[in-house]
Design an enzyme around this catalytic site. Sequence first.
Site, PDB file in Angstrom:
ATOM      1  N   HIS A 180       0.805  -1.219   0.000  1.00 31.80           N
ATOM      2  CA  HIS A 180       0.000   0.000   0.000  1.00 31.80           C
ATOM      3  C   HIS A 180       0.843   1.276   0.000  1.00 31.80           C
ATOM      4  O   HIS A 180       0.298   2.363   0.184  1.00 31.80           O
ATOM      5  CB  HIS A 180      -0.945   0.007   1.196  1.00 31.80           C
ATOM      6  CG  HIS A 180      -2.057  -0.987   1.071  1.00 31.80           C
ATOM      7  ND1 HIS A 180      -3.036  -0.890   0.114  1.00 31.80           N
ATOM      8  CD2 HIS A 180      -2.334  -2.104   1.786  1.00 31.80           C
ATOM      9  CE1 HIS A 180      -3.877  -1.902   0.236  1.00 31.80           C
ATOM     10  NE2 HIS A 180      -3.470  -2.660   1.240  1.00 31.80           N
ATOM     11  N   ASP A 200      -9.943  -4.995   4.855  1.00 33.20           N
ATOM     12  CA  ASP A 200     -10.111  -5.781   3.633  1.00 33.20           C
ATOM     13  C   ASP A 200     -11.309  -6.721   3.746  1.00 33.20           C
ATOM     14  O   ASP A 200     -12.010  -6.961   2.752  1.00 33.20           O
ATOM     15  CB  ASP A 200      -8.844  -6.573   3.336  1.00 33.20           C
ATOM     16  CG  ASP A 200      -7.745  -5.701   2.742  1.00 33.20           C
ATOM     17  OD1 ASP A 200      -7.985  -5.095   1.682  1.00 33.20           O
ATOM     18  OD2 ASP A 200      -6.665  -5.617   3.336  1.00 33.20           O
TER      19      ASP A 200
END
Length: 237
Positions: free
Chosen positions: A31, A162
């Site tokens: 990320h 997630d």
Amino acid sequence: MVGSFLYIPSAKLAEIVGLCGFDFVVIDQEHGPIDIESAEDMVRSCERSGTTPLVRVGKLDSHLILQALDIGGMGVHIPSVNTAGQAREAVRLCKYAPLGHRGLAGVRAAEYGLRGSLSDYCRQANEETMVIIHIEEMEAISNLDELLKVEGIDVYYLGPTDLSNSIGRPGSKDAELSQIVDDAIHKIVQAGKVAGIITNDPTAARRYIGMGVRYMATHAVGLMATASRDFLNPLKD
């Protein structure tokens, strides 16, 4: 173990996070814009500050995992491991023979082959390299019983954000998601395995630890933001 994710490519910041007392720093290449050269410098900073450097790779990929370990990462976070077959592959890519099939060279992690034999390094690396798989999709939750049977996984790491995306409600923190996470933690702990999770909330962290979580992560940027707001808000009222 309590550690912190860091997705900003900064060796100095990695050193500061380590000096704050965290057990480990996760250098986040999934990320964040951290290339392998920056990651290597961050690994050095972690070593300097006495904290364990781990690397979050972008996906289950032999080259990404090899690079993360060769620069001196003491383990890898591997996202979206949903099946037992993928979990076995994760172990295979992280370990040298006879436990796996990681490529071997006189790299930084082996002190460039200058201070000992590669065979001794391989034995030590097989003993010490952490394999951390992410349980962050409902497919993984459905397959958790089989995932827990795979030998060589050190941490089953839950990703609530997630998971919220996987159930179609990205960013939610509702009761259904909390129950999914709690049930998974219970199953992992009952199987005698190590459960991991992320939170920036100390109350939630204490609750998870009380449930048996032994690998707790937070986020350096989130903590800095919280501390900054706590300082500024009373001054601006």
